[in-house]
Enzyme design. Structure first.
Site, mmCIF file in Angstrom:
data_model
loop_
_atom_site.group_PDB
_atom_site.id
_atom_site.type_symbol
_atom_site.label_atom_id
_atom_site.label_comp_id
_atom_site.label_asym_id
_atom_site.label_seq_id
_atom_site.Cartn_x
_atom_site.Cartn_y
_atom_site.Cartn_z
ATOM 1 N N GLY A 1 69.851 51.581 47.897
ATOM 2 C CA GLY A 1 68.339 51.511 47.986
ATOM 3 C C GLY A 1 67.529 51.769 46.793
ATOM 4 O O GLY A 1 68.219 52.572 45.684
ATOM 5 N N ASP B 1 67.032 44.433 36.625
ATOM 6 C CA ASP B 1 67.680 46.120 36.342
ATOM 7 C C ASP B 1 67.992 46.080 34.995
ATOM 8 O O ASP B 1 69.400 46.195 34.611
ATOM 9 C CB ASP B 1 68.624 46.450 37.432
ATOM 10 C CG ASP B 1 67.957 46.905 38.754
ATOM 11 O OD1 ASP B 1 66.745 46.858 38.641
ATOM 12 O OD2 ASP B 1 68.562 47.441 39.591
ATOM 13 N N LYS C 1 58.585 51.742 39.361
ATOM 14 C CA LYS C 1 59.640 52.000 38.965
ATOM 15 C C LYS C 1 59.724 53.584 38.247
ATOM 16 O O LYS C 1 59.087 53.600 37.223
ATOM 17 C CB LYS C 1 60.515 51.032 38.233
ATOM 18 C CG LYS C 1 62.144 51.458 37.918
ATOM 19 C CD LYS C 1 62.728 50.393 37.446
ATOM 20 C CE LYS C 1 64.071 50.537 36.971
ATOM 21 N NZ LYS C 1 64.752 49.670 36.416
ATOM 22 N N ASP D 1 66.337 62.357 40.725
ATOM 23 C CA ASP D 1 64.989 63.152 41.062
ATOM 24 C C ASP D 1 64.137 62.123 41.064
ATOM 25 O O ASP D 1 62.732 62.213 40.980
ATOM 26 C CB ASP D 1 64.718 63.512 39.572
ATOM 27 C CG ASP D 1 64.667 62.545 38.430
ATOM 28 O OD1 ASP D 1 64.822 61.651 38.720
ATOM 29 O OD2 ASP D 1 64.533 63.279 37.310
ATOM 30 N N ASP E 1 74.323 45.090 43.485
ATOM 31 C CA ASP E 1 72.772 45.635 43.579
ATOM 32 C C ASP E 1 72.065 45.227 42.687
ATOM 33 O O ASP E 1 70.621 45.392 42.944
ATOM 34 C CB ASP E 1 72.782 47.221 44.149
ATOM 35 C CG ASP E 1 73.453 47.864 42.985
ATOM 36 O OD1 ASP E 1 74.735 47.550 42.566
ATOM 37 O OD2 ASP E 1 72.787 48.629 42.391
HETATM 38 P P1 AMP Z 1 70.928 51.414 38.726
HETATM 39 O O1 AMP Z 1 72.221 51.514 38.154
HETATM 40 O O2 AMP Z 1 69.782 51.603 37.735
HETATM 41 O O3 AMP Z 1 70.836 49.796 39.132
HETATM 42 O O4 AMP Z 1 70.768 52.452 40.020
HETATM 43 C C1 AMP Z 1 71.622 52.530 40.851
HETATM 44 C C2 AMP Z 1 70.945 53.155 42.134
HETATM 45 O O5 AMP Z 1 70.623 54.487 41.647
HETATM 46 C C3 AMP Z 1 69.780 52.609 42.581
HETATM 47 O O6 AMP Z 1 69.866 52.909 44.210
HETATM 48 C C4 AMP Z 1 68.647 53.359 42.000
HETATM 49 O O7 AMP Z 1 67.602 53.352 42.900
HETATM 50 C C5 AMP Z 1 69.430 54.609 41.926
HETATM 51 N N1 AMP Z 1 68.916 55.508 40.976
HETATM 52 C C6 AMP Z 1 69.012 55.474 39.528
HETATM 53 N N2 AMP Z 1 68.244 56.471 38.975
HETATM 54 C C7 AMP Z 1 67.774 57.132 39.692
HETATM 55 C C8 AMP Z 1 66.980 58.456 39.808
HETATM 56 N N3 AMP Z 1 66.619 59.085 38.611
HETATM 57 N N4 AMP Z 1 66.708 59.110 40.959
HETATM 58 C C9 AMP Z 1 67.109 58.474 42.042
HETATM 59 N N5 AMP Z 1 67.659 57.422 42.268
HETATM 60 C C10 AMP Z 1 68.164 56.530 41.007
HETATM 61 MG MG MG Z 2 69.958 49.006 40.135
#
Ligand code: AMP
Ligand code: MG
Length: 494
Positions: free
Chosen positions: A90, A262, A113, A125, A252
Site C-alpha cells: 500500500g 516508481d 509522494k 516514516d 507492486d
Molecule cells: P518501493 O520499493 O519504493 O516501491 O516501496 C515499497 C513499499 O514500501 C511501498 O508500500 C511504499 O509505500 C513503502 N515505503 C517505501 N518507503 C517508505 C517510507 N519511507 N515510509 C513508509 N513506507 C515506505
Molecule cells: Mg513502489
C-alpha cells in the site's frame, strides 16, 4: 479562494469501497518551499502555473493545505518484492489527492509522494529525502521527453524538515501525475484475500478507465489481460531501446495502465552489457537490463492468476485462457523490440534476418564495451553518405567486430530506397543524444542537496527536455563517465 480555481477534481477511485484505501490527509510539514515546477505539465493538466508558484501553491503541493474537491487517500495493494510475496504493502508514503481531466480528456491522478505516514507505512516514516525526489523528477521527465510511457512529475517542494536515513537529509515531496496508480499488486491485494467482489470492481474500474474497448469483447476480462500484455510488451521494449534499467520491477511497481512507475534505483546503462545492474539492493541481478522482459512476463503471469475467477467460472478453462493470453507476451515483446531496434538502425521496414543484424551489433557492443547511447547516436552520422566510421569505432575497445558488422548493415541500408537525409533525421529522432546519465544526475543532485546550488539541476533538466536535438555547447552531457566519474550503484533512498 485560489484553490477553488486550481484543481477541478473528479474522484472515481474514492467512490470504490472503503477496503480499497485508507482515507487520510497528508501530514503537514514545517516550512514548504517550491523547488521545481513543471509549467508545461501544469498547463496540460488545466492548472494555472502562476497559482501553483505562489505560497498557496507550495502549501498545497506539500500537503499542508487540502485543495477544494480533493479526497485524499492512501491506496491499498500487495505485491511480490524480489519474488517474495508481501500480502500488504500500500501507499506507505504517498497520498492520492484526486483525479483531474487533462486538456486531452485524459483522467490523471494527482499524488503527493513523501507526504507522511499512512496505515500502510509499516516501519517507514512516510517521508522521502530530497535527493531521490529530485531524481524521480529528472528521470521521469526525461523519459516523457523521449516518448516513453511514464508517470510524470509536476513539482518538488522541500519540507524544511529533516529525514533520517543512513544520515540526516533534507526532506522533499514530489507531486506525481499518473494515468492511474493501479498496479499488478492492487489486483493481487484482492485476489489474495479471495475478495471476488473487490476484484471485479477493480477490474471494471480499470476497464472503464484504461481499456474501454475490452467491454465490447466476448470475454472482457480476457480482453483486459490481452491489452495489458500488449502495453507491457511495448513498454519494456521501449525501455530496452534506450538502455533503461528500472531496478525494482516488483509486481507492486508495475502499472496497469502501462506507465513506467516508481523511480527508485533506476538507471541508464552507459557501457552495453545485458547483465548490467546498478541497484544496490539487487544482489542477484534479478532486475538486470537483459532480464527485464522475462520479469515483465513473470509479473503478468501473477496478474493473470488474479484474474482467473473473472475470466471463466471453470477453473480449468480459465487457466487455459489466461495461459494463452500470457503466452503471447514473448512474441509481442520480440516484435516490438525488433521494430524498435530496426528503426534505431535507420531501416524503414522489418525484414527476415533483421533480428540477427540487431543481435550482431549488440554482440559487437558487448565485446567492445561500447557506450549504448552514443553508439546508436553516432550511427546516425555514419548512415549518411561519406560518414566516417571513426567516431563510432572510438567507442569500441575492439573495433574489429564493429567493422564486420557495419558492412552487413550498409548492405542492408542499400536495400531500401530511403534517402540519406531522411534516414539520418529518422535515426536522430529515435536515438537520443542525451539521457540522464547516472554520473550527471548524481552530480546535479549533490549540488542541489549538499551545496544548495540548483543551476546544474536546471541545466540538466533543460538539456533532457529535447533529448533528440543536438544542442551546441552541451556536448559534455552526451559523454559517458570517465572511469573516475562512473557511478556503479544506485540507491532507492527510501
Ligand atoms: P518501493 O520499493 O519504493 O516501491 O516501496 C515499497 C513499499 O514500501 C511501498 O508500500 C511504499 O509505500 C513503502 N515505503 C517505501 N518507503 C517508505 C517510507 N519511507 N515510509 C513508509 N513506507 C515506505
Ligand atoms: Mg513502489
Amino acid at each position: 479562494m485560489a484553490e477553488a480555481a486550481l484543481f477541478a477534481f473528479e474522484n472515481t477511485y474514492a467512490r470504490l469501497p472503503d477496503r480499497f484505501f485508507a482515507k487520510l490527509a497528508p501530514t503537514p510539514v514545517e516550512a514548504p518551499r517550491l523547488l521545481l515546477l513543471n509549467e508545461g505539465l501544469a498547463r496540460d493538466l488545466n492548472l494555472d502555473p502562476l497559482l501553483l508558484g505562489t505560497n498557496e501553491g507550495a502549501q498545497i503541493l506539500s500537503g499542508n493545505r487540502i485543495p477544494d474537491g480533493a479526497e485524499p487517500l492512501a491506496m491499498a495493494y500487495a505485491g511480490h518484492q524480489f519474488g517474495g510475496w508481501v500480502p500488504q504493502l500500500g501507499d506507505g508514503r504517498a497520498i492520492l489527492l484526486g483525479e483531474v481531466v487533462d486538456r486531452h480528456g485524459m483522467r490523471r491522478d494527482i499524488q503527493l509522494k513523501g507526504s507522511g505516514p499512512t496505515p500502510f507505512s509499516r516501519m517507514g516514516d512516510g517521508r522521502a529525502a530530497l535527493g531521490p525526489v529530485l531524481r524521480e523528477y529528472i528521470v521521469s521527465e526525461a523519459m516523457a521527453a523521449m516518448g516513453i510511457a511514464t508517470t510524470r512529475s509536476l513539482a518538488v517542494v522541500t519540507t524544511g524538515e529533516a529525514v533520517f536515513r543512513e544520515r540526516v537529509l533534507p526532506g522533499g515531496i514530489l507531486t506525481r501525475v499518473a494515468r492511474s496508480h493501479i498496479r499488478v499488486g492492487t489486483f493481487q491485494f484482492f485476489a489474495a484475500r479471495r475478495d471476488a467482489e473487490g476484484l471485479k470492481l477493480l477490474a471494471d474500474h480499470v476497464i472503464d478507465r484504461h481499456y474501454p474497448d475490452a467491454r465490447d469483447s466476448d470475454n472482457p476480462y480476457r480482453a483486459l489481460l490481452d491489452q495489458i500484455v500488449a502495453v507491457q510488451a511495448e513498454l519494456i521494449a521501449s525501455w530496452m531501446g534506450i538502455g533503461f534499467i528500472h531496478g525494482v520491477m516488483n509486481t507492486d511497481n508495475m502499472s496497469i495502465a502501462g506507465d513506467t512507475i516508481d523511480y527508485g534505483p533506476c538507471a541508464f546503462m552507459d557501457t552495453y552489457h545485458p547483465g548490467t545492474v546498478y541497484s544496490s539492493i539487487d544482489h542477484g541481478g534479478r532486475y538486470a537490463y537483459g532480464n527485464q522482459p522475462g520479469i515483465a512476463h513473470w509479473n503478468l503471469a501473477c496478474l493473470a492468476q488474479c484474474l482467473l475467477p473473472l475470466i471463466d467460472g471453470s477453473e480449468d478453462r480459465a487457466m487455459d485462457i489466461a495461459q494463452e493470453a500470457i503466452n503471447a507476451f514473448p512474441d509481442r515483446y520480440r516484435a516490438a523490440h525488433t521494430r524498435n531496434f530496426v528503426a534505431k538502425l535507420g531501416l524503414e521496414q522489418v525484414r527476415d534476418g533483421d533480428d540477427d543484424l540487431v543481435d550482431g551489433l549488440l554482440k559487437a557492443m558487448e565485446d567492445g564495451a561500447a557506450d549504448f547511447t552514443l553508439t546508436f547516436r553516432r550511427l546516425s552520422d555514419l548512415a549518411r553518405d561519406g560518414g566516417e566510421d571513426g567516431p563510432v569505432l572510438d567507442l569500441f575497445t575492439d573495433p574489429a567486430g564493429f567493422g564486420a558488422w557495419a558492412e552487413r548493415w550498409r548492405a542492408r541500408l542499400d536495400s531500401e530506397a530511403r534517402d540519406d537525409k531522411a534516414r539520418q533525421d529518422a535515426m536522430r529522432a529515435i536515438n537520443p543524444a542525451y539521457i540522464p546519465r547516472n554520473h550527471q544526475v548524481e552530480a546535479a543532485l549533490d549540488a542541489a542537496v549538499e551545496a544548495g546550488s540548483l543551476e546544474p539541476l536546471h541545466d540538466l533538466r533543460a538539456v533532457l527536455q529535447t533529448p533528440f536535438t543536438t544542442q551546441p555547447g552541451q556536448e559534455r552531457y552526451e559523454l559517458p563517465p570517465k572511469p573516475e566519474e562512473e557511478v556503479k550503484a544506485t540507491f532507492c533512498g527510501t
